[in-house]
Design a protein around this motif. Structure first.
Motif, short mmCIF file in Angstrom:
data_model
loop_
_atom_site.label_atom_id
_atom_site.label_comp_id
_atom_site.label_asym_id
_atom_site.label_seq_id
_atom_site.Cartn_x
_atom_site.Cartn_y
_atom_site.Cartn_z
N LEU A 220 0.83 -1.21 0.00
CA LEU A 220 0.00 0.00 0.00
C LEU A 220 0.86 1.26 0.00
N GLN A 221 1.91 1.25 0.79
CA GLN A 221 2.78 2.42 0.86
C GLN A 221 3.42 2.71 -0.49
N GLY A 248 0.94 21.94 7.62
CA GLY A 248 0.23 20.72 7.97
C GLY A 248 0.73 19.55 7.14
N THR A 249 0.19 18.36 7.41
CA THR A 249 0.67 17.17 6.71
C THR A 249 0.36 17.21 5.23
N LEU A 525 4.15 8.10 5.46
CA LEU A 525 4.99 9.28 5.21
C LEU A 525 6.06 9.49 6.27
N THR A 526 6.13 8.58 7.23
CA THR A 526 7.18 8.67 8.24
C THR A 526 8.54 8.50 7.56
N GLY A 527 9.43 9.44 7.81
CA GLY A 527 10.72 9.44 7.15
C GLY A 527 10.75 10.36 5.94
N PHE A 528 9.58 10.61 5.36
CA PHE A 528 9.49 11.58 4.26
C PHE A 528 9.17 12.97 4.82
N LEU A 529 8.16 13.04 5.68
CA LEU A 529 7.83 14.30 6.35
C LEU A 529 8.65 14.45 7.62
N PRO A 530 8.93 15.68 8.02
CA PRO A 530 9.58 15.89 9.33
C PRO A 530 8.69 15.37 10.45
N ILE A 533 6.04 17.71 11.80
CA ILE A 533 4.84 17.89 10.99
C ILE A 533 3.87 16.75 11.23
N ILE A 534 4.38 15.53 11.33
CA ILE A 534 3.51 14.37 11.53
C ILE A 534 2.81 14.42 12.88
N THR A 535 3.48 14.92 13.89
CA THR A 535 2.91 14.90 15.24
C THR A 535 2.19 16.18 15.63
#
Length: 611
Positions: A220-221, A248-249, A525-530, A533-535
């Motif tokens: 899926l990813q 935002g994300t 998107l973990t590792g792609f976005l800071p 931003i994710i949290t």
């Protein structure tokens, strides 16, 4: 605004009528217009070259606004050789529904067949591009803006009281309704078929959720990231491209992918506010540094807001009360000054992947339904509501509030804190105005839309509702109109048809895992976005209007003058307006400032069309 307009079933009349109808469509961006007159029909398309498509031959006219692509490879080859409108003309004998399903992407479509007295009107699946229509006797009038429709001598201009009531309730007029009597708008994924003076409307597409997915996260990813790149690549065609960046994300994701597909730092644009609790600029800067964008910032001031209010009212063909249109306009205007001709927006991510906070909240309320009814009615509710002095015990007060809200059925539960509902319609509107409205109509319309989804899970039923109400009726017009006012185009990569279809394959738990919003989206998107931003907590381009209204004299004067003029129309009670600005606003500026804005924008909308 770019768009299209026309009619069928009415004499040609003045040869320049179609040009006068089209004039409002190109008012802000100065796009070129092509028009054709038939014996009892006319069509015009006002758009830049890449978004204006027109075919005329043997009594058949195909007019298209947008940049959709054919789904079929053979049709795409024909479109490349002879033009998209001409390619679609070859599909007309197969029927209206076939023509609509031949296209992917955002579009507004018109087919007029004078030989058989037929016409087709349609808009894209997500409702990115609108279309308003009216049947006047045997004549069908249509336009992407009601301001164009009003130019036609058969166009209705009487205000619909129900549309006005719905505006104050929702802060916009939900489709298919409009602010004008006898005018309607097509719903997302809907077409209209006109035959010999009669019309039928029908959906050619609806969101179909596949709730029992079994594919691995890794599979899926990989597909998700590929669809992101394809969506951004498709949305970037035509002109110099930039991106909104709120921090935002969604906007951060689009900005990051734009840097990838463009092979370098993209131009990103952010808006800030010098008001405590409203400024999110630091998160935009984090995203910009992370992806290496060429970042541009502007801090909106109260003077900017006062200057923009009449302009926003003028560009909207319906009353529109989303205050975030103002910062979106200044963001787009900043980009236009840099030579940007197309902006990419992150809208749609929440409604596809489960990002709105109310999804988690409603999940918690829905847990109450799992408690056996006998236990609820015989033990829990009597204990909570009949406990002596319970109103003084904080825990019991919260329990009462929870039970009261959980006991309201969906989707009415979503409107528990509706501003108009809190004030009470009888306190806000005059008796004469209310006599021409159905105060239950807004909730009834929500229930109809909610009930149309065949999804089995609560989260997907809410997403289906929000795709129409929150996205198509509110957020997309906000960004579209803001960009129109600034003179730039806008595209929404998350709303690429393939991405929409992908989102429907995710399980409910991959969207809302317990109370964790966007579970799959954020993990993918973990590792792609800071990480920041994710949290981060969701925010957006909220406007501190209520706060500034207490401090800024020009805003106070504009709001006061607008509400004073609105009182004269006999719609809103004078006593309510006096209480709103004299008492309520000082008690809670943020909360009551929203109603001041909604009523002020209603009067501004009236005023712009009367001068």
């Amino acid at each position: 605004m770019s768009g299209l307009c026309g009619w069928i079933g009415h004499g040609a009349g003045e040869r320049d009528l179609i040009d006068r109808m089209a004039a409002p469509l190109a008012h802000f961006d100065g796009a070129a217009t092509e028009a054709v007159n038939g014996s009892r029909s006319a069509v015009a398309v006002a758009a830049f070259d890449h978004a204006r498509h027109l075919h005329v031959a043997d009594g058949l006219v195909v007019a298209l606004w947008g940049q959709p692509v054919p789904r079929d490879a053979a049709l795409a080859e024909l479109a490349a050789a002879r033009g998209l409108a001409t390619a679609l003309a070859t599909q007309w004998p197969k029927g209206p529904e076939h023509v609509c399903n031949a296209l992917a992407g955002a579009f507004t479509l018109c087919v007029i067949d004078e030989r058989n007295g037929e016409a087709l009107l349609a808009i894209d699946r997500m409702g990115v591009q609108p279309l308003t229509w009216q049947l006047a006797g045997e004549a069908l009038l249509f336009a992407t803006s009601a301001d164009a429709l009003r130019v036609h001598p058969l166009g209705r201009t009487e205000i619909d009281a129900q549309g006005m009531y719905n505006y104050v309730y929702f802060h916009m007029v939900p489709s298919p309704g409009t602010i004008y009597r006898d005018q309607q708008r097509l719903l997302p994924g809907e077409f209209l078929h006109y035959r010999q003076g009669r019309v039928d409307t029908k959906p050619y597409w609806r969101m179909a959720f596949q709730e029992n997915g079994t594919r691995s996260f890794e599979e899926l990813q990989a597909e998700f990231m590929a669809q992101l790149r394809n969506g951004v690549q498709n949305a970037s065609l035509g002109g110099k491209v930039g991106a909104f960046l709120s921090g935002g994300t969604d906007s951060s994701t689009i900005a990051g992918i734009l840097c990838q597909v463009g092979g370098g730092g993209a131009d990103t644009y952010s808006i800030g506010f010098e008001a405590q609790g409203y400024d999110e600029m630091e998160y935009a800067r984090i995203a910009s540094r992370h992806f290496g964008t060429r970042h541009h910032e502007y801090y909106v001031t109260p003077d900017d807001v006062a200057a923009a209010i009449p302009k926003v009212a003028a560009v909207c063909d319906q009353p529109f009360g989303n205050a975030s249109a103002v910062p979106a306009y200044y963001c787009a205007r900043m980009a236009r000054a840099d030579g940007i001709t197309r902006m990419l927006g992150g809208d749609g991510g929440d409604e596809l992947f489960g990002g709105n906070e109310r999804y988690a909240k409603q999940h918690v309320f829905a847990l109450y339904d799992r408690v056996p009814q006998l236990l609820r009615k015989a033990l829990l509710e009597p204990a909570v509501f009949n406990f002596p002095g319970g109103e003084r015990v904080r825990l019991l007060r919260k329990a009462r509030s929870y039970i009261e809200q959980a006991s309201v059925g969906m989707p009415a539960r979503l409107e528990t804190y509706n501003l108009l509902g809190r004030y009470g319609p009888q306190q806000v509107f005059t008796d004469d105005f209310l006599a021409g409205t159905d105060v239950g109509q807004p909730l009834a319309s929500l229930a109809r839309t909610y009930g149309q989804s065949e999804a089995k899970s609560l989260i997907n039923r809410m997403l289906a509702l929000d795709l129409k109400i929150t996205l198509a009726d509110n957020d997309l017009p906000k960004v579209m109109k803001a960009c129109e006012l600034a003179g730039v185009e806008v595209a929404f990569p998350f709303l690429d048809d393939a991405m929409v279809a992908f989102s429907a394959t995710l399980t409910p738990q991959q969207k809302l895992n317990g109370t964790q919003l966007r579970w799959f989206f954020k993990k993918a998107l973990t590792g792609f976005l800071p990480d920041q931003i994710i949290t981060k907590q969701k925010h957006g381009f909220g406007l501190p209007f209520g706060v500034w209204l207490q401090q800024h004299k020009p805003l106070q004067e504009l709001a006061s003058d607008s509400l004073h003029d609105l009182k004269k129309r006999g719609i809103v009670r004078g006593a309510f307006i006096e209480q709103l600005v004299g008492q309520h606003l000082s008690e809670h500026a943020g909360y009551h400032g929203t109603m001041v804005w909604v009523l002020m924008m209603l009067e501004q909308w009236f005023s712009q069309r009367e001068h």
